[in-house]
Design an enzyme around this catalytic site. Structure first.
Site, PDB file in Angstrom:
ATOM      1  N   LYS A  30       0.819  -1.221   0.000  1.00 37.74           N
ATOM      2  CA  LYS A  30       0.000   0.000   0.000  1.00 37.74           C
ATOM      3  C   LYS A  30       0.848   1.263   0.000  1.00 37.74           C
ATOM      4  CE  LYS A  30      -4.304  -2.055   1.237  1.00 37.74           C
ATOM      5  NZ  LYS A  30      -5.638  -1.945   1.712  1.00 37.74           N
ATOM      6  N   LYS A  84     -11.754  -3.798  -2.749  1.00 37.11           N
ATOM      7  CA  LYS A  84     -12.715  -2.682  -2.704  1.00 37.11           C
ATOM      8  C   LYS A  84     -12.107  -1.414  -3.259  1.00 37.11           C
ATOM      9  CE  LYS A  84     -14.305  -3.390   1.687  1.00 37.11           C
ATOM     10  NZ  LYS A  84     -13.197  -2.803   2.400  1.00 37.11           N
ATOM     11  N   LYS A 126      -5.617  -9.401  -6.431  1.00 34.89           N
ATOM     12  CA  LYS A 126      -6.733  -9.721  -5.546  1.00 34.89           C
ATOM     13  C   LYS A 126      -7.945  -8.833  -5.853  1.00 34.89           C
ATOM     14  CE  LYS A 126      -6.959  -7.918  -1.192  1.00 34.89           C
ATOM     15  NZ  LYS A 126      -8.196  -7.720  -0.463  1.00 34.89           N
TER      16      LYS A 126
HETATM   17  P1  ATP Z   1      -9.334  -2.654   0.533  1.00 35.38           P
HETATM   18  O1  ATP Z   1      -9.157  -2.773  -0.936  1.00 35.38           O
HETATM   19  O2  ATP Z   1      -9.883  -1.333   0.968  1.00 35.38           O
HETATM   20  O3  ATP Z   1      -8.124  -3.107   1.312  1.00 35.38           O
HETATM   21  P2  ATP Z   1     -10.600  -5.208   0.737  1.00 35.38           P
HETATM   22  O4  ATP Z   1     -11.384  -5.473  -0.483  1.00 35.38           O
HETATM   23  O5  ATP Z   1      -9.256  -5.876   0.865  1.00 35.38           O
HETATM   24  O6  ATP Z   1     -10.491  -3.657   0.910  1.00 35.38           O
HETATM   25  P3  ATP Z   1     -11.209  -5.419   3.560  1.00 35.38           P
HETATM   26  O7  ATP Z   1     -12.192  -4.553   4.205  1.00 35.38           O
HETATM   27  O8  ATP Z   1      -9.773  -5.042   3.722  1.00 35.38           O
HETATM   28  O9  ATP Z   1     -11.497  -5.570   1.990  1.00 35.38           O
HETATM   29  O10 ATP Z   1     -11.418  -6.919   4.040  1.00 35.38           O
HETATM   30  C1  ATP Z   1     -12.557  -7.462   4.658  1.00 35.38           C
HETATM   31  C2  ATP Z   1     -12.421  -8.985   4.683  1.00 35.38           C
HETATM   32  O11 ATP Z   1     -12.538  -9.516   3.365  1.00 35.38           O
HETATM   33  C3  ATP Z   1     -11.051  -9.466   5.207  1.00 35.38           C
HETATM   34  O12 ATP Z   1     -11.250 -10.596   6.038  1.00 35.38           O
HETATM   35  C4  ATP Z   1     -10.301  -9.843   3.966  1.00 35.38           C
HETATM   36  O13 ATP Z   1      -9.328 -10.853   4.221  1.00 35.38           O
HETATM   37  C5  ATP Z   1     -11.430 -10.369   3.073  1.00 35.38           C
HETATM   38  N1  ATP Z   1     -11.110 -10.198   1.655  1.00 35.38           N
HETATM   39  C6  ATP Z   1     -10.831  -9.040   1.021  1.00 35.38           C
HETATM   40  N2  ATP Z   1     -10.601  -9.249  -0.284  1.00 35.38           N
HETATM   41  C7  ATP Z   1     -10.723 -10.589  -0.492  1.00 35.38           C
HETATM   42  C8  ATP Z   1     -10.611 -11.435  -1.637  1.00 35.38           C
HETATM   43  N3  ATP Z   1     -10.307 -10.922  -2.821  1.00 35.38           N
HETATM   44  N4  ATP Z   1     -10.817 -12.751  -1.488  1.00 35.38           N
HETATM   45  C9  ATP Z   1     -11.130 -13.276  -0.273  1.00 35.38           C
HETATM   46  N5  ATP Z   1     -11.252 -12.537   0.851  1.00 35.38           N
HETATM   47  C10 ATP Z   1     -11.058 -11.203   0.762  1.00 35.38           C
END
Ligand code: ATP
Ligand code: LTN
Length: 334
Positions: free
Chosen positions: A112, A198, A195
């Site tokens: 990040k 969000k 990955k």
């Molecule tokens: P950001 O992009 O803002 O980091 P994010 O999409 O990674 O957001 P988080 O709020 O950080 O989402 O994560 C919430 C939960 O979803 C965590 O337990 C994380 O491990 C899980 N998670 C996030 N992205 C994935 C993915 N692509 N596949 C499986 N689990 C995920």
């Protein structure tokens, strides 16, 4: 006492399929057998540039997504991190237990902060996993259900708990990561090396839980595929492996069963069937989400109720931390 689980989601944008398949699905299942605490981690969102005007709305949307996915507010505690002041208090104390070297090794910090000027990266981003450790340790949680990307952060919180316990006396439960065997890392639709996230700036990379059916179909149709024409998973087929995994988790069939079902079909037929399956799987979540968002006052009420329950537990832990580190008894209300 029932065993406890704790997990969190950042209000950084719309929750997506990865969040659902890697995390929420598991959170819903665990609430049956565990005392469950799920937190909208709004303080974590301040570690990268954010939009103050959107933060509160996004936090409420996050809560609505959790309830829509099946979290039951009657038995499970859902709250906003900023509403329970003990998170920030314990984070400071743990910052004084953590070491520069171990934080510098965090993959998410490296990812990040990549591309930015090293001297101007926010100190909050560096301390992010310490706040995450405080989140979990405050509740004496045994399990932390998360996706694969969080494994290293959970290792760090274990190290901090063990170090604190040995320095100041047994205080914290040392938590374990609960990572699902399948779905723990759903990849972006337009790039299976990345990955699903969000905060992605590429709208076609992500299926949001609230996307309209036509949009879901469009995104799935435009998903990248691998060279060749067979619908099969494998090390050299990262895109198909990801799509088959998504299909399997919604449909209940195993990946080999799906490979057999689509033997001889082209990618087009497979994607049409996948889109239908995802749309049907998301339909009840989306409908419930829209219904819940129609009454934000009720969502705020549930979050306030959750914060009161969370604070009662968190205060018990921080009071013993204060005593142990030598700050003495907690003062009463000022
Ligand atoms: P950001 O992009 O803002 O980091 P994010 O999409 O990674 O957001 P988080 O709020 O950080 O989402 O994560 C919430 C939960 O979803 C965590 O337990 C994380 O491990 C899980 N998670 C996030 N992205 C994935 C993915 N692509 N596949 C499986 N689990 C995920
Ligand atoms: N870092 C996590 C969100 C998070 C979390 C937590 C997860 C913050 N605090 C405590 C589990 C337990 C993420 O980005 N997914």
């Amino acid at each position: 006492m029932e065993k406890r689980v704790f997990s969190g989601i950042q209000p950084t944008g719309s929750p997506h399929l990865g969040n659902y398949l890697g995390a929420f699905r598991n959170w819903v299942a665990l609430q049956e057998d565990y005392d469950a605490f799920y937190c909208i981690v709004d303080l974590h969102t301040l570690t990268l540039p954010w939009d103050p005007a959107a933060l509160e709305r996004r936090s409420i949307e996050g809560a609505a997504a959790l309830f829509a996915a099946g979290i039951d507010p009657a038995g499970t505690v859902v709250f906003r991190q900023s509403h329970v002041a003990q998170h920030a208090e314990l984070a400071w104390i743990l910052t004084c237990v953590a070491r520069m070297g171990e934080l510098r090794r965090m993959i998410q910090f490296k990812e990040k902060s990549r591309g930015g000027d090293a001297e101007s990266i926010g100190a909050g981003l560096f301390a992010y996993p310490v706040l995450q450790a405080a989140d979990v340790l405050l509740y004496q949680a045994h399990g932390v259900p998360v996706g694969e990307d969080q494994r290293q952060h959970i290792e760090l919180m274990r190290d901090l708990a063990i170090r604190f316990n040995s320095q100041f006396g047994d205080t914290f439960v040392v938590p374990e990561a609960y990572i699902p065997k399948e779905g723990a890392r759903i990849m972006a639709l337009d790039d299976p090396a990345d990955k699903m996230s969000k905060s992605s700036k590429r709208p076609n990379s992500v299926v949001n839980l609230t996307d309209e059916p036509e949009l879901v179909a469009k995104k799935i149709k435009s998903a990248v595929t691998d060279s060749g024409r067979d619908v099969i998973a494998g090390g050299d087929k990262p895109a198909l492996t990801n799509l088959l995994m998504i299909f399997s988790l919604f449909d209940g069939s195993t990946v080999p069963e799906l490979e057999e079902r689509f033997a001889g079909s082209g990618y087009g037929d497979f994607k049409t069937a996948l889109a239908e399956t995802v749309i049907e799987g998301l339909r009840p979540i989306r409908e419930r989400y829209l219904e819940l968002m129609g009454d934000p006052a009720e969502l705020n009420r549930l979050l306030a109720e959750g914060a009161a329950k969370a604070a009662a537990v968190a205060e018990g832990t921080i009071a013993s931390v204060w005593e142990r580190v030598g700050l003495g008894p907690r003062p009463g209300p000022q």
